[in-house]
Design an enzyme around this catalytic site. Structure first.
Site, mmCIF file in Angstrom:
data_model
loop_
_atom_site.group_PDB
_atom_site.id
_atom_site.type_symbol
_atom_site.label_atom_id
_atom_site.label_comp_id
_atom_site.label_asym_id
_atom_site.label_seq_id
_atom_site.Cartn_x
_atom_site.Cartn_y
_atom_site.Cartn_z
ATOM 1 N N TRP A 157 35.712 -31.790 -17.043
ATOM 2 C CA TRP A 157 37.038 -31.600 -16.444
ATOM 3 C C TRP A 157 37.450 -32.844 -15.672
ATOM 4 O O TRP A 157 36.772 -33.229 -14.705
ATOM 5 C CB TRP A 157 37.017 -30.397 -15.491
ATOM 6 N N HIS A 178 40.675 -25.184 -13.872
ATOM 7 C CA HIS A 178 40.686 -24.006 -14.735
ATOM 8 C C HIS A 178 40.892 -22.764 -13.856
ATOM 9 O O HIS A 178 40.874 -22.857 -12.626
ATOM 10 C CB HIS A 178 39.409 -23.891 -15.585
ATOM 11 N N ARG A 204 44.806 -31.114 -14.592
ATOM 12 C CA ARG A 204 43.744 -32.073 -14.913
ATOM 13 C C ARG A 204 44.271 -33.487 -14.885
ATOM 14 O O ARG A 204 45.441 -33.718 -15.176
ATOM 15 C CB ARG A 204 43.162 -31.765 -16.296
ATOM 16 N N GLN A 218 46.549 -21.321 -17.894
ATOM 17 C CA GLN A 218 45.424 -20.650 -18.548
ATOM 18 C C GLN A 218 45.500 -19.153 -18.270
ATOM 19 O O GLN A 218 46.147 -18.714 -17.319
ATOM 20 C CB GLN A 218 44.095 -21.169 -17.987
ATOM 21 N N VAL A 261 28.472 -19.614 -18.157
ATOM 22 C CA VAL A 261 28.198 -18.516 -19.092
ATOM 23 C C VAL A 261 26.921 -18.809 -19.878
ATOM 24 O O VAL A 261 26.552 -19.966 -20.071
ATOM 25 C CB VAL A 261 29.374 -18.296 -20.081
ATOM 26 N N ALA A 316 33.169 -13.361 -19.812
ATOM 27 C CA ALA A 316 34.373 -14.041 -19.328
ATOM 28 C C ALA A 316 34.961 -14.851 -20.469
ATOM 29 O O ALA A 316 34.258 -15.204 -21.423
ATOM 30 C CB ALA A 316 34.024 -14.942 -18.159
#
Ligand code: PHE
Length: 349
Positions: A157, A178, A204, A218, A261, A316
């Site tokens: 990012w 995000h 960003r 998002q 994740v 997620a």
């Protein structure tokens, strides 16, 4: 004006005033003007006749005649103006044939449209919706999402930092890269079951081009409960893909890395234009289109918010709203969304 009784032209003046008082329209006024001030008008004659008077009367007669002329010129002019303004008023109130002016009606921005579409699909599946701060703490944007300070995963990012150098009491702040920090904020506040989406702006540090913007939207999704498995993730996102892009759509899940994740996945759909057959320009001749990142919530993240990963699990996902709209509507440049070109924006009303 000061007129003397029985002075030169006074009789003519009084008669003319009587006539003037009877005038009721523009035509009569024109006529009156000609009769008085025209080439053969009575006042013109009156002035001409001065030359026939005895010379000791000429001076006074001339003065009188001139006063009378000016008096009627002004009177007639005033009356003309009066008729002119009445005329405009009457036209304005009766011309029903003029086409009306349409009021400019705004419409929803294409990003709002797609956010509503996405939200609708998830709301129908029983998801709640929440929003969060766009200026975020490093802690939430990165650290609590299993991305420690100086971890190379931060390179995924490009970040816009908020300058906090003047105030040492402030923790490092940035424009959120995000919507994932809201996963943490929601889990810290609630106990499972959680089933929620988070639409919102993200930022960003990007050089913009057809597929990159420095600000975009998002939609994050988070489900946490006892017994949530990858099968729930798959079926939920497949359902989303079909509702959004057509009931025939297949979803493909391939391994991808996101620190928060495990396992992580990149979610693609088979191309809705060529049906994934031979490939086309929409899918870049691969037959598949990537639509979001997803995965099972990392046990470290669950622990961080005080959940026992032996009891709770969750999944997620996060998708770019403009990207979904671009795919659905055949838009080939993300910069169109925020360049305020009405020709583009009006197509979404
Ligand atoms: N936050 C990730 C991104 O911006 C997307 C993502 C969200 C991936 C949730 C996995 C789970 O790229």
């Amino acid at each position: 004006m000061d007129f003397q009784k029985d002075s030169y032209g006074d009789e003519l003046r009084l008669k003319a005033i009587e006539k003037f008082d009877l005038i009721s329209d523009l035509e009569q006024l024109e006529q009156f003007k000609t009769e008085l001030l025209g080439r053969k008008g009575s006042i013109t004659e009156l002035i001409k006749n001065i030359s026939t008077l005895p010379s000791d009367e000429k001076k006074d007669a001339g003065k009188n005649a001139n006063l009378i002329k000016i008096f009627f010129q002004e009177l007639i002019q005033e009356k003309f103006e009066e008729y002119k303004s009445n005329d405009i008023d009457s036209h304005q109130s009766i011309d029903l044939s003029l086409p009306g002016r349409r009021r400019f009606r705004g419409s929803f921005h294409p990003t709002t449209v797609v956010l509503r579409e996405i939200s609708k699909v998830f709301t129908e599946m029983g998801f709640d919706s929440a929003e969060g701060p766009e200026v975020e703490l490093d802690e939430y944007n990165f650290q609590k999402l299993n991305i420690p300070l100086d971890h190379p995963a931060r390179d995924m990012w490009n970040t816009l930092w908020v300058d906090t150098t003047n105030d040492s009491s402030l923790k490092p702040l940035l424009m959120r890269t995000h919507t994932s920090p809201m996963q943490i904020r929601l889990m810290e506040k609630q106990t499972p079951p959680i089933r929620i989406i988070v639409p919102g702006k993200t930022y960003r540090y990007e050089a913009t081009d057809a597929t990159h913007e420095w600000q975009f939207c998002q939609v994050e999704g988070l489900v946490v409960d006892k017994g949530i498995t990858f099968a729930h993730l798959k079926s939920t996102l497949e359902e989303f893909a079909q509702k959004m892009f057509g009931h025939k759509r297949k979803a493909r899940f391939r391994c991808d890395f996101f620190p928060f994740v495990e396992p992580g996945a990149e979610v693609s759909i088979d191309c809705f234009k060529c049906d994934g057959a031979d490939g086309c320009n929409v899918c870049g001749y691969s037959g598949w289109i990537e639509i979001m990142g997803a995965g099972m919530v990392h046990p470290e993240v669950l622990k961080g918010v005080g959940y026992d990963p032996e009891i709770y699990s969750g999944f997620a996902f996060g998708m770019g709203a403009e990207r979904i709209s671009m795919l659905k509507n055949g838009i080939d440049d993300v910069r169109l969304f925020y360049s305020n070109d009405l020709r583009f924006l009006k197509q979404f009303s």
